[in-house]
Design an enzyme around this catalytic site. Structure first.
Site, PDB file in Angstrom:
ATOM      1  N   ASN A  16      49.782  27.676  40.366  1.00 34.05           N
ATOM      2  CA  ASN A  16      50.609  28.939  39.760  1.00 34.05           C
ATOM      3  C   ASN A  16      50.836  29.073  37.946  1.00 34.05           C
ATOM      4  OD1 ASN A  16      51.596  30.691  41.721  1.00 34.05           O
ATOM      5  ND2 ASN A  16      52.761  28.589  42.465  1.00 34.05           N
ATOM      6  N   CYS A  17      51.072  30.423  38.166  1.00 35.97           N
ATOM      7  CA  CYS A  17      51.310  30.846  36.782  1.00 35.97           C
ATOM      8  C   CYS A  17      52.763  30.013  35.555  1.00 35.97           C
ATOM      9  CB  CYS A  17      51.887  32.129  36.566  1.00 35.97           C
ATOM     10  SG  CYS A  17      52.500  32.490  34.964  1.00 35.97           S
ATOM     11  N   PRO A  18      51.704  29.445  34.615  1.00 37.92           N
ATOM     12  CA  PRO A  18      50.353  29.860  33.887  1.00 37.92           C
ATOM     13  C   PRO A  18      49.152  28.900  34.043  1.00 37.92           C
ATOM     14  CG  PRO A  18      51.634  28.949  32.221  1.00 37.92           C
ATOM     15  CD  PRO A  18      52.367  28.297  33.445  1.00 37.92           C
ATOM     16  N   LEU A  19      48.636  28.229  34.641  1.00 38.80           N
ATOM     17  CA  LEU A  19      48.125  27.512  34.800  1.00 38.80           C
ATOM     18  C   LEU A  19      46.706  28.016  34.895  1.00 38.80           C
ATOM     19  CD1 LEU A  19      49.872  24.421  36.132  1.00 38.80           C
ATOM     20  CD2 LEU A  19      49.876  24.877  34.680  1.00 38.80           C
TER      21      LEU A  19
END
Lengths: 84, 192
Positions: A16-19
């Site tokens: 998920n964000c920011p990955l």
């Protein structure tokens, strides 16, 4: 299916964000200028995130994006090119 | 008509005036470039709650990933996120009270809503893990890896009596001047 040729692929499925952006950034910096990275993500927000990235980072171009649907699940694909 | 004639018919260009004009424009461009913000993002992390510190690190790592220089300036309750330990030795009464009552490190941070003595924070961590969202600790490691600058506010450390050995490694120390030095050259500055 698009015909964009790529030099390396990165799967960020499940992340998920920011990955997705963070992982892609690491990978894209390992490319030679001109080479292309294909990033696969299951994060719906990644579509806008990669667009935003390409807008602010002169080192990276977003060559194209695709959405694939399989068994009701969407996968988002981004093609990034290292400019310099 | 020969080529020579065309040249002489062309309107006269004052080369000197032109050169002066170019020099003027170049000087003006250099001036404008001087005050142009860098590719930089500055964050003040004032809050010491898990959710808010997490938001700060999502922005910091995201910004660093898209090629921005990032500085995070931790002050007051935000310093809790930078603690590795709480030590009471050598502190006065108020400093000891502050030390005991405030979280010693990321694992002890409460959430800003529905904390219920820490149950809320545990629940949020579990929910994040289930959804494959990076934990605050992972996010902090990523931030370091990406070269995010973290500054601990000297003044609030002093007020709260937080010593060097209570804080994690790799921090810089600074005051409002260091923050402004970064934020005034930034395209975005946030207070969290």
């Amino acid at each position: 299916m698009s015909e964009i040729h790529f030099d390396k692929a990165l799967d960020t499925s499940g992340l998920n964000c920011p990955l997705p952006v963070v992982k892609a950034r690491k990978e894209v910096r390992n490319l030679e200028p001109g080479q292309i990275l294909k990033v696969t993500s299951t994060d719906r927000g990644s579509v806008k995130d990669f667009q935003g990235w390409a807008k602010v980072d002169r080192k990276v171009d977003l060559l194209g994006q695709e959405t694939e649907t399989a068994e009701g699940k969407e996968t988002f694909i981004h093609y990034l090119q290292l400019v310099s | 008509m020969s080529e020579n004639q065309i040249k002489t018919d062309a309107p006269a260009v004052d080369l000197e005036e032109m050169a002066a004009r170019v020099a003027q424009l170049e000087a003006r461009i250099a001036e404008i470039e001087e005050v142009q913000p860098d590719d930089r993002v500055s964050l003040v992390v004032f809050s010491g709650e898990l959710d808010k510190v997490l938001a700060a690190f999502v922005i910091a790592t995201g910004a660093a990933a898209v090629g921005q220089e990032v500085s995070m300036f931790f002050t007051f309750w935000g310093l809790s996120a930078l603690k590795k330990d709480s030590k009471l030795a050598g502190k006065n009464l108020f400093e000891k009270m502050m030390g005991v009552m405030s979280p010693a490190g990321t694992k002890q941070l409460p959430v800003s809503k529905m904390n219920y003595f820490g149950v809320g924070a545990k629940m949020l961590r579990k929910m994040m893990k289930d959804k494959n969202v990076a934990s605050l600790e992972e996010m902090m490691d990523l931030a370091r890896e990406l070269g995010v600058k973290m500054v601990a506010c000297e003044m609030s450390r002093d007020v709260m009596g937080i010593s060097d050995d209570e804080l994690i490694d790799g921090l810089e120390s600074g005051g409002v001047g260091s923050f402004l030095g970064d934020s005034l050259r930034s395209k975005t500055s946030l207070f969290i």
